[in-house]
Design an enzyme around this catalytic site. Structure first.
Site, mmCIF file in Angstrom:
data_model
loop_
_atom_site.group_PDB
_atom_site.id
_atom_site.type_symbol
_atom_site.label_atom_id
_atom_site.label_comp_id
_atom_site.label_asym_id
_atom_site.label_seq_id
_atom_site.Cartn_x
_atom_site.Cartn_y
_atom_site.Cartn_z
ATOM 1 N N HIS A 183 0.787 -0.986 0.118
ATOM 2 C CA HIS A 183 0.041 0.035 -0.058
ATOM 3 C C HIS A 183 0.955 1.087 -0.051
ATOM 4 O O HIS A 183 1.014 2.042 -1.084
ATOM 5 C CB HIS A 183 -0.839 0.076 1.250
ATOM 6 C CG HIS A 183 -2.032 0.959 1.025
ATOM 7 N ND1 HIS A 183 -1.794 2.342 1.311
ATOM 8 C CD2 HIS A 183 -3.377 0.870 0.662
ATOM 9 C CE1 HIS A 183 -3.005 2.983 0.911
ATOM 10 N NE2 HIS A 183 -3.941 2.202 0.765
ATOM 11 N N GLU A 215 0.731 3.752 -3.030
ATOM 12 C CA GLU A 215 0.884 5.276 -2.817
ATOM 13 C C GLU A 215 2.435 5.363 -2.313
ATOM 14 O O GLU A 215 2.683 4.477 -1.541
ATOM 15 C CB GLU A 215 0.238 5.754 -1.493
ATOM 16 C CG GLU A 215 -1.241 6.018 -2.037
ATOM 17 C CD GLU A 215 -2.171 6.202 -0.766
ATOM 18 O OE1 GLU A 215 -1.819 6.745 0.157
ATOM 19 O OE2 GLU A 215 -3.383 6.015 -0.721
ATOM 20 N N HIS A 247 -7.935 -2.834 -3.344
ATOM 21 C CA HIS A 247 -6.725 -2.677 -3.791
ATOM 22 C C HIS A 247 -6.226 -3.794 -4.735
ATOM 23 O O HIS A 247 -5.749 -3.666 -5.767
ATOM 24 C CB HIS A 247 -5.504 -2.076 -3.107
ATOM 25 C CG HIS A 247 -5.950 -0.727 -2.336
ATOM 26 N ND1 HIS A 247 -5.783 0.403 -3.129
ATOM 27 C CD2 HIS A 247 -5.959 -0.522 -1.031
ATOM 28 C CE1 HIS A 247 -6.137 1.361 -2.300
ATOM 29 N NE2 HIS A 247 -5.914 0.791 -0.981
HETATM 30 C C1 LIG Z 1 -5.807 7.406 4.989
HETATM 31 C C2 LIG Z 1 -6.398 6.956 3.646
HETATM 32 C C3 LIG Z 1 -5.447 7.821 2.585
HETATM 33 C C4 LIG Z 1 -5.742 7.300 1.424
HETATM 34 O O1 LIG Z 1 -4.975 6.260 0.835
HETATM 35 O O2 LIG Z 1 -6.463 7.908 0.502
HETATM 36 C C5 LIG Z 1 -5.675 5.434 3.469
HETATM 37 C C6 LIG Z 1 -4.387 4.928 3.819
HETATM 38 C C7 LIG Z 1 -4.140 3.578 3.752
HETATM 39 N N1 LIG Z 1 -4.896 2.531 3.482
HETATM 40 C C8 LIG Z 1 -4.146 1.459 3.800
HETATM 41 C C9 LIG Z 1 -4.433 0.185 3.515
HETATM 42 C C10 LIG Z 1 -5.556 -0.271 2.928
HETATM 43 N N2 LIG Z 1 -6.552 0.505 2.239
HETATM 44 C C11 LIG Z 1 -7.501 -0.132 1.688
HETATM 45 C C12 LIG Z 1 -8.669 0.221 1.133
HETATM 46 C C13 LIG Z 1 -9.133 1.669 0.907
HETATM 47 N N3 LIG Z 1 -8.247 2.775 1.457
HETATM 48 C C14 LIG Z 1 -9.032 3.732 1.175
HETATM 49 C C15 LIG Z 1 -8.874 5.141 1.663
HETATM 50 C C16 LIG Z 1 -7.684 5.403 2.667
HETATM 51 N N4 LIG Z 1 -6.736 4.522 2.868
HETATM 52 C C17 LIG Z 1 -7.713 6.805 3.232
HETATM 53 C C18 LIG Z 1 -8.415 6.715 4.517
HETATM 54 C C19 LIG Z 1 -10.269 6.654 4.313
HETATM 55 C C20 LIG Z 1 -10.774 5.899 5.678
HETATM 56 O O3 LIG Z 1 -10.263 5.846 6.753
HETATM 57 O O4 LIG Z 1 -11.867 5.588 5.408
HETATM 58 C C21 LIG Z 1 -10.269 3.566 0.432
HETATM 59 C C22 LIG Z 1 -11.622 3.781 1.585
HETATM 60 C C23 LIG Z 1 -10.470 4.451 -0.720
HETATM 61 C C24 LIG Z 1 -9.471 4.429 -1.587
HETATM 62 O O5 LIG Z 1 -8.368 4.089 -1.209
HETATM 63 O O6 LIG Z 1 -9.702 5.390 -2.584
HETATM 64 C C25 LIG Z 1 -10.439 2.123 0.286
HETATM 65 C C26 LIG Z 1 -11.643 1.106 0.376
HETATM 66 C C27 LIG Z 1 -12.136 0.745 -0.651
HETATM 67 C C28 LIG Z 1 -13.432 -0.165 -0.414
HETATM 68 O O7 LIG Z 1 -13.267 -1.564 0.012
HETATM 69 O O8 LIG Z 1 -14.475 0.282 -0.337
HETATM 70 C C29 LIG Z 1 -7.271 -1.542 2.190
HETATM 71 C C30 LIG Z 1 -8.452 -2.621 1.925
HETATM 72 C C31 LIG Z 1 -8.727 -3.122 0.737
HETATM 73 O O9 LIG Z 1 -7.693 -3.085 -0.290
HETATM 74 O O10 LIG Z 1 -9.717 -3.767 0.507
HETATM 75 C C32 LIG Z 1 -6.327 -1.525 2.858
HETATM 76 C C33 LIG Z 1 -5.777 -2.801 3.850
HETATM 77 C C34 LIG Z 1 -4.763 -3.550 3.143
HETATM 78 C C35 LIG Z 1 -4.400 -4.861 3.906
HETATM 79 O O11 LIG Z 1 -5.124 -5.850 4.156
HETATM 80 O O12 LIG Z 1 -3.193 -4.799 4.251
HETATM 81 C C36 LIG Z 1 -2.700 1.523 4.237
HETATM 82 C C37 LIG Z 1 -1.823 0.838 4.786
HETATM 83 C C38 LIG Z 1 -1.460 0.605 6.121
HETATM 84 C C39 LIG Z 1 -0.621 -0.371 6.262
HETATM 85 O O13 LIG Z 1 0.785 0.085 6.484
HETATM 86 O O14 LIG Z 1 -0.898 -1.850 6.513
HETATM 87 C C40 LIG Z 1 -2.667 3.296 4.201
HETATM 88 C C41 LIG Z 1 -1.476 4.189 4.518
HETATM 89 C C42 LIG Z 1 -1.135 4.167 5.974
HETATM 90 O O15 LIG Z 1 -1.484 3.799 6.910
HETATM 91 O O16 LIG Z 1 0.180 4.780 5.905
HETATM 92 CO CO LIG Z 2 -6.321 2.603 1.712
#
Ligand SMILES: C[C@@]1(CC(=O)O)c2cc3[nH]c(cc4nc(cc5[nH]c(cc(n2)[C@H]1CCC(=O)O)[C@@](C)(CC(=O)O)[C@@H]5CCC(=O)O)C(CC(=O)O)=C4CCC(=O)O)c(CCC(=O)O)c3CC(=O)O
Ligand SMILES: [Co+2]
Length: 304
Positions: A183, A215, A247
């Site tokens: 991620h 990212e 993702h």
């Molecule tokens: C802060 C934010 C900023 C941004 O990215 O915009 C952010 C940050 C980070 N996400 C991480 C992980 C994952 N992100 C997802 C999914 C999504 N992430 C999204 C938003 C956001 N993610 C923003 C906050 C929004 C809020 O609070 O709701 C969604 C809603 C929309 C989108 O991404 O457009 C979309 C959902 C889509 C859906 O299912 O509806 C999944 C699950 C998956 O993939 O199914 C995993 C787990 C993967 C795993 O399981 O490991 C990590 C790595 C952490 C680590 O180190 O593990 C960071 C970075 C960090 O923490 O530094």
């Molecule tokens: Co995310």
């Protein structure tokens, strides 16, 4: 000398980002299962840190058709809360020593915010000590480690390298390069992922391993340039994430022109996406359990 701290009823919280993908939930449930098995007399509850994802599950709480179609989803998920709500519920149920284990991979944005919540909650003090809502709250470090001298992050990366052996074996059998989608984030260096890639290539010299991020860096442009430079023609794509959710299904393996799969195919590579989250890997689950045990031991919390 200060009086020794009496053990209080203890509980475990698994703090995950969450996923809206029912097909990916299993990967999280397996972590809960293993932790519950290690501590059969301790409650093990989820907290989801993502606001958007919690909201989706709460909408499904009122969707009978969805629930009937998905008997594999435990009732707990339809009312999953943030760490704030989950800890409040536990306090209400009489638990005052809490171990929060994250399923995040890195000490990035999400983990930083998680610590902000737990720090604030453990800071709630009362006139009389016995009314303090929590006696101790401790947080287990992410899969790829954290800062500090107590647990070397490099050791966590080495342990993760070993835990990923089965992925390398599968790529080797297909005569493919192994490409991970992590991620990452834009707010601080994601150098950990470079180190992991280097360790993987040192440890498994016969299978080329690459790590790219959604990212931050190394980004997809850098990844695809390196694959081309190295003359890679065949890749297995895997999420370096606990769940193969949004993702993995879209950014990595989707059929849209901007997915990694399609872009690499466009460059002439043969691409096999593997939609399996790290929670399906028993050795990764063991790593999380180790981190949980370290956190509990350091805080002096007894789990049963
Ligand atoms: C802060 C934010 C900023 C941004 O990215 O915009 C952010 C940050 C980070 N996400 C991480 C992980 C994952 N992100 C997802 C999914 C999504 N992430 C999204 C938003 C956001 N993610 C923003 C906050 C929004 C809020 O609070 O709701 C969604 C809603 C929309 C989108 O991404 O457009 C979309 C959902 C889509 C859906 O299912 O509806 C999944 C699950 C998956 O993939 O199914 C995993 C787990 C993967 C795993 O399981 O490991 C990590 C790595 C952490 C680590 O180190 O593990 C960071 C970075 C960090 O923490 O530094
Ligand atoms: Co995310």
């Amino acid at each position: 000398a200060p009086a020794p701290i009496q053990p209080e009823p203890s509980a475990i919280v698994l703090a995950a980002f969450g996923t809206t993908y029912d097909s990916a939930v299993d990967s999280l449930l397996k972590i809960q299962h293993d932790v519950q098995q290690a501590y059969p007399d301790t409650p093990v509850r989820f907290a989801f840190t993502s606001n958007i994802i919690r909201k989706r599950w709460h909408q499904r709480r009122d969707d009978r058709d969805y629930q009937v179609a998905h008997p594999e989803i435990p009732a707990e998920l339809y009312q999953v809360k943030n760490v704030l709500g989950t800890l409040a519920d536990l306090q209400n149920d009489g638990y005052r020593d809490i171990v929060v284990q994250t399923t995040l991979l890195t000490h990035g944005e999400e983990f930083t915010d998680l610590l902000a919540y737990t720090d604030a909650l453990s800071g709630i003090d009362t006139l009389k000590a016995k009314w303090k809502p929590f006696q101790r709250i401790t947080v287990g470090r992410p899969l790829m480690g954290t800062w500090g001298a107590q647990q070397e992050y490099r050791h966590d990366l080495e342990a993760l390298t070993q835990a990923l052996a089965a992925d390398v074996d599968q790529a080797r059998r297909s005569n493919a390069a192994l490409v991970y989608m992590g991620h990452g984030n834009d707010h601080l260096s994601t150098g950990l992922y470079y180190e992991l890639e280097e360790l993987m290539n040192q440890h498994y010299p016969d299978v080329p391993v690459y790590v790219g991020l959604v990212e931050g860096h190394p980004d997809f442009d850098r990844l695809s340039a390196r694959l081309q430079q190295d003359g890679v023609t065949r890749v297995q794509l895997r999420p370096l994430m606990v769940v193969a959710g949004d993702h993995a299904s879209n950014d990595m393996a989707g059929d849209e022109p901007d997915s990694w799969k399609v872009q690499l195919q466009q460059l002439g590579m043969e691409v096999e996406p593997i939609l399996s989250g790290l929670g399906n890997n028993p050795q990764v689950r063991q790593r999380y359990l180790n981190h949980l045990n370290d956190a509990a031991a350091a805080a002096g919390i007894v789990l049963k």
